[in-house]
Design an enzyme around this catalytic site. Structure first.
Site, short mmCIF file in Angstrom:
data_model
loop_
_atom_site.label_atom_id
_atom_site.label_comp_id
_atom_site.label_asym_id
_atom_site.label_seq_id
_atom_site.Cartn_x
_atom_site.Cartn_y
_atom_site.Cartn_z
N HIS A 12 -38.48 33.26 10.11
CA HIS A 12 -38.31 34.71 10.16
C HIS A 12 -36.92 35.07 9.67
O HIS A 12 -36.05 34.22 9.49
CB HIS A 12 -38.55 35.26 11.58
CG HIS A 12 -37.43 35.06 12.54
ND1 HIS A 12 -37.36 35.72 13.74
CD2 HIS A 12 -36.33 34.27 12.50
CE1 HIS A 12 -36.27 35.35 14.39
NE2 HIS A 12 -35.63 34.47 13.67
N CYS B 139 -28.60 36.04 11.13
CA CYS B 139 -30.06 36.06 11.32
C CYS B 139 -30.77 36.88 10.24
O CYS B 139 -32.00 36.89 10.17
CB CYS B 139 -30.40 36.63 12.69
SG CYS B 139 -29.84 35.58 14.03
N HIS C 44 -34.80 31.85 8.13
CA HIS C 44 -34.55 30.59 8.82
C HIS C 44 -35.73 30.32 9.76
O HIS C 44 -36.59 31.17 9.94
CB HIS C 44 -33.23 30.65 9.60
CG HIS C 44 -33.22 31.72 10.64
ND1 HIS C 44 -32.99 33.05 10.36
CD2 HIS C 44 -33.45 31.66 11.98
CE1 HIS C 44 -33.06 33.75 11.48
NE2 HIS C 44 -33.35 32.93 12.48
N HIS D 227 -37.50 28.52 13.49
CA HIS D 227 -37.32 28.13 14.89
C HIS D 227 -38.52 27.31 15.34
O HIS D 227 -39.64 27.52 14.85
CB HIS D 227 -37.25 29.36 15.81
CG HIS D 227 -36.05 30.22 15.59
ND1 HIS D 227 -34.79 29.86 16.01
CD2 HIS D 227 -35.93 31.43 14.99
CE1 HIS D 227 -33.94 30.82 15.68
NE2 HIS D 227 -34.60 31.78 15.06
N ASP E 61 -48.22 29.72 13.58
CA ASP E 61 -47.66 28.39 13.36
C ASP E 61 -47.52 28.10 11.86
O ASP E 61 -48.46 28.29 11.08
CB ASP E 61 -48.56 27.33 14.00
CG ASP E 61 -47.91 25.97 14.05
OD1 ASP E 61 -46.66 25.90 14.13
OD2 ASP E 61 -48.64 24.97 14.00
N HIS E 62 -46.31 27.68 11.48
CA HIS E 62 -45.99 27.38 10.07
C HIS E 62 -46.17 28.58 9.16
O HIS E 62 -46.59 28.46 8.01
CB HIS E 62 -46.77 26.16 9.57
CG HIS E 62 -46.29 24.88 10.16
ND1 HIS E 62 -46.50 24.53 11.48
CD2 HIS E 62 -45.55 23.87 9.63
CE1 HIS E 62 -45.94 23.35 11.71
NE2 HIS E 62 -45.36 22.94 10.62
N GLU F 157 -37.09 31.22 21.82
CA GLU F 157 -36.77 31.11 20.39
C GLU F 157 -35.94 29.86 20.14
O GLU F 157 -36.07 29.19 19.11
CB GLU F 157 -36.03 32.36 19.93
CG GLU F 157 -35.76 32.38 18.45
CD GLU F 157 -34.94 33.60 18.07
OE1 GLU F 157 -35.49 34.47 17.39
OE2 GLU F 157 -33.75 33.68 18.46
#
Ligand code: NI
Length: 135
Positions: free
Chosen positions: A15, A34, A38, A40, A78-79, A123
């Protein structure tokens, strides 16, 4: 007597914190580093509460809770890039707060009425946001 039980699932996603209505300078000032894309390794924790079913000894079968979390949330995020790839996050700045609130709304309709108590999204090891019916 109510008993609380919970389930933890994890997902990895990318995100950036960015408001398209703001200039690059304003976004930089608001979100700092941010603002860049990047990733998490997130953890989603869901707590439910209810009476124990005497037939099963469960409040709820946690395998069923896991299935609901995966079907309603994890498989979609996810991913993925949370800014661009998830239709039900469209238009939201993907902060942990917004994820927790949106995940709550995704899970609520699929759980038996009155059972959902708490949704917490980690996060990082240090940062989390929580939505609950006690707040
Ligand atoms: Ni981030």
């Amino acid at each position: 007597m109510l008993v609380q039980v919970g389930r933890r699932e994890s997902f990895s996603a990318a995100h950036r914190l960015f408001d398209p209505g703001l200039s690059d300078d304003e976004n930089q000032r608001l979100f700092g580093k941010c603002v860049s894309l990047h990733g998490h390794n997130y953890v989603l924790e869901v707590t439910v509460a209810g009476g124990i079913d005497p037939a099963s000894g469960y409040v709820v079968d946690l395998k069923q809770l896991s299935d609901i979390m995966c079907r309603r949330v994890i498989q979609d995020v996810d991913h993925r890039n949370l800014n661009t790839d998830v239709p039900w996050l469209s238009g939201l700045i993907p902060t942990t707060e917004n994820l927790a609130l949106t995940f709550w709304a995704r899970l609520l309709p699929d759980l038996p009425a009155g059972l959902l108590r708490n949704v917490r999204v980690w996060e990082t090891d240090k940062n989390w946001a929580e939505v609950g019916d006690h707040l």
